[in-house]
Design an enzyme around this catalytic site. Structure first.
Site, PDB file in Angstrom:
ATOM      1  N   LYS A 237      -0.272   3.704   6.216  1.00  9.86           N
ATOM      2  CA  LYS A 237       0.627   2.976   5.579  1.00  9.86           C
ATOM      3  C   LYS A 237       1.718   3.600   4.693  1.00  9.86           C
ATOM      4  O   LYS A 237       1.748   4.161   4.021  1.00  9.86           O
ATOM      5  CB  LYS A 237       0.049   1.867   4.684  1.00  9.86           C
ATOM      6  CG  LYS A 237      -1.174   1.241   5.259  1.00  9.86           C
ATOM      7  CD  LYS A 237      -1.655   0.217   4.413  1.00  9.86           C
ATOM      8  CE  LYS A 237      -1.816   0.737   2.921  1.00  9.86           C
ATOM      9  NZ  LYS A 237      -2.797   1.599   2.604  1.00  9.86           N
ATOM     10  N   HIS A 241       7.151   7.812   7.373  1.00  8.26           N
ATOM     11  CA  HIS A 241       8.581   7.815   6.999  1.00  8.26           C
ATOM     12  C   HIS A 241       8.846   8.968   5.961  1.00  8.26           C
ATOM     13  O   HIS A 241      10.275   9.094   5.774  1.00  8.26           O
ATOM     14  CB  HIS A 241       9.123   6.377   6.497  1.00  8.26           C
ATOM     15  CG  HIS A 241       8.923   5.873   5.352  1.00  8.26           C
ATOM     16  ND1 HIS A 241       9.405   4.819   4.854  1.00  8.26           N
ATOM     17  CD2 HIS A 241       7.710   6.281   4.544  1.00  8.26           C
ATOM     18  CE1 HIS A 241       8.921   4.567   3.640  1.00  8.26           C
ATOM     19  NE2 HIS A 241       7.886   5.347   3.483  1.00  8.26           N
TER      20      HIS A 241
END
EC number: 2.1.1.-
Length: 336
Positions: A237, A241
């Site tokens: 989670k 990125h």
């Protein structure tokens, strides 16, 4: 847009640092808390300028009759030091502390590297967070708050009942695993273990009051550990990125090495992260993209970029779906 509107719009962007630094100061000095009592110990004129500036934005209210008298507004009330009531304030505080690192945008643009942290004496964004002890709490509280805002939607979309061991990689304070175990009791699932995996300093500071004996915490590091805890379901989670494509592939390869001798086609990886959709504008995602690029050299990815990246791993994409909040999507992977 008329010329005057364009001028005001550009000016507002150009002077945005004033708002950010003003917010940073009132959070650090806990000014909203002190307005409830008395705000002593500061230069009167300097404090007036700060409060006056923020009152024009609705943060604080200047008395209409008494000069230089301010009170809290609904907005500044949320900034009172009560992160249980308004946990998202953690993220606001964390963001405004990053201002000095954005002066390296030009160099980052020229070199393609995360110069914001490097030029400030840190190896990367994680080294920065680790060494800035006062920020570490806000960072991990921010991650937990992200999870809290999304976990109910995740539990509605994903059925975890058929997995024996669920591993949350970089699970911070363990919020996701705890919520999953709370929903799937022993009598309505086959879940035997829920493992929260994170850095030693994170795990050591986590509260130890969760009672489900299926819950485990394991200390580790994405890049120094050879393998990860073995499971047949992995959660990742808001992690990928923050990393380059090569680093993401390194993590996926370690998951594969961890499970290839234990599971065959039973393994699922759920990536919860941002997907850039070009036809949808999202200011928060764009700002966060800028932040992680300056601090850590990470990147947000389009769906095509996700597809191309996963093709280089031992996994394949089975499903892509957006959560109700456009800030988060999930990508389901299985073994090739």
């Amino acid at each position: 847009m008329e010329n005057i509107q364009i001028k005001n719009f550009i000016y507002d962007i150009a002077t945005g640092y004033i708002k950010s630094y003003s917010l940073k100061v009132i959070l650090e000095l806990e000014i909203p808390n002190k307005l409830k009592n008395e705000c002593n110990g500061y230069n009167e004129h300097g404090l007036y300028v700060l409060l006056r500036t923020l009152s024009t934005m609705g943060i604080f209210k200047e008395d209409e009759e008494i000069d230089r008298l301010f009170s809290n507004t609904e907005i500044s009330e949320t900034l009172i030091n009560d992160t249980d009531k308004y946990p998202w304030v953690n993220d606001s505080y964390f963001q405004v502390t990053l201002l000095p690192y954005f002066k390296h945008i030009e160099e980052s643009l020229k070199t393609g590297k995360a110069m914001g942290t490097f030029n400030s004496g840190y190896n990367d964004g994680f080294d920065f967070i680790d060494k800035e002890k006062n920020l570490k709490k806000y960072f991990h509280n921010t991650l937990t708050e992200y999870t809290r805002t999304q976990i109910d939607s995740i539990l509605e979309i994903v059925d975890f009942s058929n997995f024996k061991t669920i591993v949350d990689l970089g699970g911070s304070q363990g919020e996701s695993i705890k919520k999953i175990l709370d929903k799937y009791h022993l009598n309505n699932s086959i879940i035997e273990k829920g493992i929260n995996y994170d850095l030693k300093e994170v795990i050591e500071n986590n509260e130890k009051n969760y009672k489900d004996n299926r819950y485990f915490e394991i200390m580790g590091n994405f890049f120094t550990d050879e393998t990860f805890p073995i499971g047949n379901c992995y959660l990742v989670k808001y992690i990928f990125h923050m990393f380059s494509d090569n680093q993401v592939l390194e993590i996926l390869n370690k998951i594969y090495k961890s499970i290839k001798s234990s599971y065959q086609n039973e393994v699922c990886i759920y990536i919860f992260d941002h997907i850039i959709y070009k036809n949808k504008k999202s200011i928060p995602i764009s700002i966060e993209y800028h932040t992680i690029n300056i601090l850590n050299g990470g990147k947000e990815r389009t769906l095509n970029e996700w597809n191309n990246l996963i093709k280089l791993s031992n996994f394949k994409i089975d499903k892509v779906s957006s959560l109700p909040n456009i800030l988060c999507s999930f990508i389901k992977l299985s073994l090739n």
